[in-house]
Scaffold this active site. Structure first.
Site, PDB file in Angstrom:
ATOM      1  N   ARG A 370      32.415  41.141  24.275  1.00 35.64           N
ATOM      2  CA  ARG A 370      32.807  42.464  24.015  1.00 35.64           C
ATOM      3  C   ARG A 370      34.326  42.599  24.149  1.00 35.64           C
ATOM      4  NH1 ARG A 370      31.750  45.153  29.259  1.00 35.64           N
ATOM      5  NH2 ARG A 370      29.685  45.407  28.949  1.00 35.64           N
ATOM      6  N   ASN A 492      30.734  50.185  30.322  1.00 32.48           N
ATOM      7  CA  ASN A 492      31.173  50.137  31.697  1.00 32.48           C
ATOM      8  C   ASN A 492      29.993  49.242  32.343  1.00 32.48           C
ATOM      9  OD1 ASN A 492      31.170  51.036  34.366  1.00 32.48           O
ATOM     10  ND2 ASN A 492      31.494  52.880  33.861  1.00 32.48           N
ATOM     11  N   ASP A 493      30.587  47.997  32.765  1.00 34.50           N
ATOM     12  CA  ASP A 493      29.884  46.784  33.252  1.00 34.50           C
ATOM     13  C   ASP A 493      29.292  47.365  34.670  1.00 34.50           C
ATOM     14  OD1 ASP A 493      30.428  44.545  31.573  1.00 34.50           O
ATOM     15  OD2 ASP A 493      32.175  44.186  32.721  1.00 34.50           O
ATOM     16  N   CYS A 494      29.659  48.361  35.253  1.00 32.30           N
ATOM     17  CA  CYS A 494      29.345  48.775  36.569  1.00 32.30           C
ATOM     18  C   CYS A 494      28.305  49.938  36.636  1.00 32.30           C
ATOM     19  CB  CYS A 494      30.632  49.301  37.368  1.00 32.30           C
ATOM     20  SG  CYS A 494      31.659  47.517  37.562  1.00 32.30           S
ATOM     21  N   ASN A 496      24.923  49.912  36.387  1.00 35.09           N
ATOM     22  CA  ASN A 496      23.950  49.056  36.408  1.00 35.09           C
ATOM     23  C   ASN A 496      22.829  50.058  36.753  1.00 35.09           C
ATOM     24  OD1 ASN A 496      26.182  47.472  38.313  1.00 35.09           O
ATOM     25  ND2 ASN A 496      25.734  47.137  35.997  1.00 35.09           N
TER      26      ASN A 496
END
Ligand code: GLC
Ligand code: GLC
Length: 820
Positions: A370, A492-494, A496
């Protein structure tokens, strides 16, 4: 408060105090050999891969900050001539930190020069990596300003890393026994593990005859001593140690006598070299390193004229790259970022992705799928051939499902899930980077390049098919509202939503997730429309109308799903969690509104013809914008939510929990231009522009010449403090926002589009842009407060804002854009 200033003419940032709030770094090298270097010569070097081919050691998070580096010591060998001065000092301030009478560090494009003066001895060290070589030069110039002879000792030092930086920092039971060096003809060769499977080594050489050397760290430093006061420097005597295990270093001792007014240049080189496997040793059946292949390189770069011409070549290289776009606007922060520093940072992010910086240890992350696709958006015009190669490398790691590994290791180019996988947004970014590349170059042939999946021979398909699979990947994964399933997370990796982690220390990014069929992302929906619209254009030209209709239908459906379930009434929602409850909605207690969907959905064109884009952006201005930039969401999460994951693990105001995550601020800038608001867009641009924040360096703390990943948000006690400078998608996106949308010089499939949306107070600006081999001289003139554009190209008025590609013999075009 400032710690230096911009020297725009020389394209340098000049640091005038060595004790900057944090080490302010620069990068050496832009091809295969790299180093990071701080304003006090801290940092380390590596070849291609900062984890697997680390040349020198660096201890992150050390005390004091930044205390390993490319250090030179100067010693007064006859202190009686200068009884008031110190016996020895560091001309780069670190590591001795002896106060200097004069100090300046110039970070330039691919080089750093540190000059200082103490007790009548002036020194200047120029550090850089010659183009095409895998070595770095430290060129030291000494000037004796005293009225009498100066007898000086010079000590140059580096600490070798035993190649794999992770293993080097952890596996002492083995590593303290394997270090090996050779010292021959005054050159120090580091050859740990060369006896077995490695064919590469490092070398450290000097242009002068050595008076001594050491390669065993403790012998040089002395027992229980650090780099700030090495015993060998204190006494002025090395002990010619040849390292056997423990910690191999390279330390060289040169003695000089400088007459009053005399100047002397000494060159040190640190390099990396590989030998053919069947020529590793000389003689062949010995264990002695074959030095024949490297000797000519060493000889060459120890010559002052070669060093000077390599330095000139580096300057010319950057000059050519920067000339691809130069602008003159009424705002100097805009000019210097666009013309110099933002481009420079784009190159660093392209080269290193998120691997090695002051905040990225070089062992954690390789080339992100990404991340690198986004980095390409700002890079494609710089070195299109390298952009092409990167695109094909990235595509070759794509999985047959259309999904992607989250990263690959630059040395092997193979994808891995070491930092996670199943981020459902990943594949869509490939479509955007390929589109940007074709718009820049017109190289449609790239679509026919055959590329394997997961690097498996036999699976090759044209790149075009890879893009199709990227799109299909989203279509195959829709949730209950017809929105894309989020997977492990999206941009937004976070966030989850399928993770539900309650075990301390477990990684949110890699732990086994629920194979969620409920949690959906409005962000991916917006990104999908953006990507599918590009695909539609590509398909139309490449495969004909019929194919294009498929994408038109898919985007219409997705748009409908967003309006049905992704619109909250005044702004776009962020997601649906695993219970089917909205995230980023008025219904939520915390995290009512997020920046990402407002940016991406408006960029995808949603709500522009009615009022909804403006409403969403109004909500951003009201609820998320601060003087230091736009925060990621509000209200911040005040506690940990099992159903939301890592985002709520951060204290409020930091990282993904409501910091100013600079990466997506430019999405809002672009969105604002799409509804015609140049003033507001440029205002947002300036809020995070590092040059515009230079005045508040004591708060901002990071380098004033590059973007940080984040600035602490309004929920933090230190609102405005930046972290994670250099390696961030912020670089490419800001470059795109300012150059293509605010200044409005935008490559398209058909030609260059000129339609700026800039502040009403500007009476215009000038730009030169090299595009598909043609130089466009652009003059923008404001005749009215609006955004209406009339183009006159080489004296001819044209109807549209896209200038058609000129005939092959035309190499220059004069463009006047009248804005009313
Ligand atoms: C980091 C990551 C990037 C991600 C962002 C938001 O910058 O490198 O991939 O999109 O954080 O989580
Ligand atoms: C952590 C960081 C996030 C980054 C991710 C990359 O989650 O907080 O910003 O994107 O790691 O793997």
């Amino acid at each position: 408060m400032r710690y230096g200033y911009f020297d725009d003419e020389h394209r340098e940032y000049l640091i005038t105090k060595p004790d900057t709030p944090l080490p302010w770094i620069n990068y050496l090298g832009c091809e295969e050999y790299f180093g990071i270097i701080s304003n006090t010569a801290g940092g380390y070097s590596f070849y291609k891969d900062p984890r697997l081919r680390r040349l020198t050691r660096y201890r992150y998070n050390n005390t004091p900050l930044d205390s390993s580096g490319r250090y030179i010591y100067l010693r007064d060998d006859d202190p009686s001539t200068h009884p008031t001065g110190p016996v020895f000092w560091s001309p780069t301030w670190q590591p001795t930190r002896h106060p200097l009478e004069e100090y300046e560090c110039r970070h330039g494009l691919g080089y750093t020069i540190i000059r200082s003066k103490l007790d009548g001895i002036e020194s200047q060290i120029r550090y850089f990596v010659p183009l095409g070589e895998s070595l770095e030069i430290w060129e030291l110039t000494l000037i004796n300003h005293r009225e009498q002879l100066a007898d000086l000792s010079i000590f140059s030092t580096i600490e070798f890393c035993l190649w794999d930086a992770w293993d080097d920092a952890t596996n002492y039971q083995r590593n303290l026994s394997i270090g090996e060096v050779e010292v021959v003809d005054d050159v120090i060769y580091h050859k740990t593990e060369y006896r077995e499977r490695r064919n590469h080594f490092a070398y450290f050489a000097c242009s002068e005859k050595l008076s001594g050397f050491d390669t065993q760290r403790e012998a040089f430093l002395g027992p229980y001593r650090g780099w700030e006061s090495p015993q060998a420097v204190e006494v002025g005597q090395m002990s010619a140690t040849v390292a056997c295990g423990w910690q191999p270093i390279g330390a060289q001792h040169v003695k000089v006598s400088l007459a009053a007014g005399e100047r002397k240049r000494i060159i040190f080189i640190l390099g990396y070299h590989e030998n053919p496997n069947d020529e590793k040793f000389d003689p062949p059946d010995s264990q002695t390193l074959n030095k024949h292949t490297v000797k000519p390189i060493i000889t060459r770069y120890l010559r002052a004229e070669e060093v000077e011409s390599a330095f000139q070549a580096l300057g010319a290289y950057w000059e050519e790259l920067l000339n691809k776009l130069q602008v003159t606007t009424p705002d100097n922060h805009t000019n210097r970022m666009v013309n110099i520093w933002n481009v420079y940072q784009v190159m660093a992010t392209f080269n290193l992705s998120r691997s090695a910086s002051y905040f990225e240890s070089g062992i954690g992350r390789g080339i992100g799928f990404r991340d690198s696709n986004q980095d390409l958006l700002g890079f494609v015009q710089l070195v299109p051939e390298r952009a092409r190669e990167r695109i094909l490398d990235l595509a070759a790691t794509q999985l047959p499902s259309g999904g992607a590994y989250h990263q690959y290791q630059p040395l092997t180019k193979r994808g891995n899930n070491d930092i996670g996988g199943d981020f459902n947004d990943d594949p869509l970014w490939l479509v955007l980077s390929v589109a940007a590349y074709i718009k820049e170059t017109g190289d449609w042939d790239i679509l026919d390049e055959t590329v394997p999946y997961d690097n498996s021979p036999g699976t090759e398909e044209p790149l075009y098919d890879h893009l199709q699979r990227s799109i299909q990947y989203t279509l195959d994964r829709k949730g209950p509202h017809g929105l894309p399933l989020i997977g492990r997370a999206d941009w937004n990796d976070c966030l989850n939503l399928n993770c539900f982690s309650d075990t301390p220390g477990q990684s949110f990014q890699t732990t086994t997730n629920k194979d969620g069929k409920i949690a959906e992302s409005v962000f991916i929906a917006g990104l999908f429309i953006l990507a599918a619209n590009e695909m539609l254009d590509i398909a139309k030209r490449h495969k004909g109308k019929k194919q294009a209709e498929v994408y038109a239908k898919a985007t219409q459906e997705m748009e409908q799903a967003i309006w049905d379930a992704g619109w909250d009434g005044e702004w776009f929602r962020r997601a649906y969690d695993d219970f089917g409850d909205p995230v980023g909605s008025k219904q939520c207690d915390e995290g009512k509104i997020f920046i990402e969907p407002q940016g991406i959905c408006v960029m995808a064109g949603l709500g522009i013809c009615d009022d909804r884009a403006a409403q969403a952006l109004h909500a951003v201005a009201e609820r998320l914008a601060t003087p230091h930039g736009i925060v990621l969401q509000q209200p911040a999460y005040s506690r940990y939510y099992l159903r939301l994951g890592e985002i709520s693990s951060y204290p409020p105001g930091y990282k993904e929990n409501a910091s100013i995550f600079c990466h997506n601020n430019p999405w809002i800038m672009i969105a604002e231009t799409m509804i015609g608001r140049g003033d507001r867009s440029h205002d947002y641009y300036l809020r995070i522009n590092p040059s515009a924040r230079e005045e508040i360096s004591e708060l901002h703390r990071c380098e004033p010449y590059v973007y940080p990943q984040m600035i602490a948000g309004r929920d933090s006690p230190i609102h405005g403090e930046a972290k994670n400078s250099w390696l961030t998608g912020t670089a490419a996106w800001n470059y795109v926002a300012i150059t293509q949308w605010i200044l409005g010089i935008r490559p398209t499939f058909e030609g260059l589009n000129v339609s700026p949306i800039f502040p009403a107070s500007w009476d215009g600006f000038k730009a030169t842009r090299i595009y598909r081999g043609v130089r466009y001289d652009i003059q923008v003139e404001r005749h009215g407060p609006g955004n209406k554009v009339e183009l006159v190209v080489d004296g001819q008025s044209i109807e549209a804002t896209i200038i058609p590609i000129p005939k092959a013999d035309i190499k220059e075009l004069k463009v006047i854009a009248r804005i009313t």
